[in-house]
Design an enzyme around this catalytic site. Sequence first.
Site, mmCIF file in Angstrom:
data_model
loop_
_atom_site.group_PDB
_atom_site.id
_atom_site.type_symbol
_atom_site.label_atom_id
_atom_site.label_comp_id
_atom_site.label_asym_id
_atom_site.label_seq_id
_atom_site.Cartn_x
_atom_site.Cartn_y
_atom_site.Cartn_z
ATOM 1 C CG ASP A 1 -3.779 -4.241 -2.963
ATOM 2 O OD1 ASP A 1 -4.590 -4.063 -2.188
ATOM 3 O OD2 ASP A 1 -2.902 -3.341 -2.948
ATOM 4 C CG LEU B 1 -4.188 4.362 -6.265
ATOM 5 C CD1 LEU B 1 -4.480 5.679 -7.231
ATOM 6 C CD2 LEU B 1 -5.565 4.430 -5.684
HETATM 7 C C1 MEV Z 1 -1.650 -1.973 0.313
HETATM 8 O O1 MEV Z 1 -2.292 -1.647 -0.619
HETATM 9 C C2 MEV Z 1 -2.097 -2.089 1.761
HETATM 10 C C3 MEV Z 1 -1.734 -2.851 2.953
HETATM 11 O O2 MEV Z 1 -2.770 -3.353 3.814
HETATM 12 C C4 MEV Z 1 -0.718 -3.966 2.445
HETATM 13 C C5 MEV Z 1 -1.589 -5.483 2.005
HETATM 14 O O3 MEV Z 1 -2.733 -5.543 2.162
HETATM 15 O O4 MEV Z 1 -0.844 -6.332 1.582
HETATM 16 C C6 MEV Z 1 -0.791 -1.796 3.702
#
Ligand code: MEV
Length: 337
Positions: A166, A118
Site C-alpha cells: 500500500d 483502499l
Molecule cells: C491490505 O490492503 C492488503 C493485505 O495484503 C495486507 C498487506 O498487504 O499488508 C491484506
Amino acid sequence: MKAIVRVPTKITVFGEHAVVYGKPAIAVTIPRFILVTLTPRNDSKIEVHTHGVSARLSSIVLERDSNNVISQAEPADLQRIVNYIITALNLCEDLLKEEKKHGYNVEVRSELPPSIGLGTSAAVSVGVVAACFALHGEDPLKRRGDVAMTAWRTEYKVQGAASPMDTFTVTFGGLRYIEPKNFNAQEIVYRGDLPLVVGYTPRHGTTAELVAKVRSLRSRAPLILNKIMDLIGEVVEEARRTLEKRDLEELGLLMNVNHGLLSSLGVVNEVHDRIVHVLRRAGALGAKTSGAGGGGAFVALASSSEDSDRLAKLITGLEAVPVATQIWRRGFEVLEY
Ligand code: MEV
C-alpha cells in the site's frame, strides 16, 4: 510555513494476503485522495483535525513528550489515525536526525472512509512523512524511496504486520508490480484505459485482524495454506504477463480465480460473493474482493470504459458505494510548501 501533500488511494488488483508472505502483488492508484496539511507550532503540542475520516469533523490535542491527551472530540474514531500520524512523525524525525521537540497542527481530509481496503492509512502515513520531509528542507519527491520506506515502517509499527504494497503504491503511483521481499514497486506499463470498477461495502474487522485470521488458518493447515499462497503468487505473475499483452478476457478470468483463492482463505463475505456474481452475470470480465476482505473494497474488470460506468451504476443497487472507474497514474504530490 506549512506543507500540503495530496496522496492518491489505491486498489489491490491481485495478490493481497499472499503479499504478506513474500509473494508479489499488483496494485494501482485511483483518483480518490487524502490531503495532509502539516503546520509547525511554537509549542510541543500535536493538534489533529480530520474531515471525512470519521462521521463528523473531529479534533484532538496531545502533548508531544508525554502523549497525554489534552482535549479530544471523538477518541474512538480518532485514535487509529492519530497513531499513524504520531508514528509517522517520529520515524520521519528519527530518519532526518531531528530532535522531537516540534509541535504540529495536522489536518487530514479524506474522500473515503478508513478501513475499507483502499489504502487510506497508507495514504495518511505517506502524506505525513512527505510533509515532514518538506518542512525539514528535504524534497520528498527526490526522496520517494525513503518516504515509502518510512511510511511502510509506520504501518508495520501501528498494525503489527504490513506488506510494503500500500505505502509503495501510493508513493510512486500508477500500476505497480510489488516485490515485497526487496521493497520493489516496479511500474507495469499499460497504455490506454484499464476499465476497472471499484466499490466498497461496510467492512467487519481491521486489516490487522484479517491478516491475523489468515495467519492463524495458516498455522492450522500450513501445507495447504502455503500452496494457496504459492498459487496466488503464480496468478500474479500470469496477470502481469496478461496486462503486458493487454488481454482483458484473460485478466478477468485471473481475477475470478484470485477471488476463489481469497475465499479459501476465509476473507470473502456473503455480500461480496453476491456482488461479484451479479457483476459477472451483468458482463464484468472478472470481479474479486480487494484488500484485506471481510467486506470492504472490491474490484471488477469491464470490457470498456462505457461498460465500467454502467457497472458502477449497477453496484449502487447492491448496497455498495462506487468509488472509481478509472485508474490514476501519479503518486503523492506536494501542493504547497
Ligand atoms: C491490505 O490492503 C492488503 C493485505 O495484503 C495486507 C498487506 O498487504 O499488508 C491484506
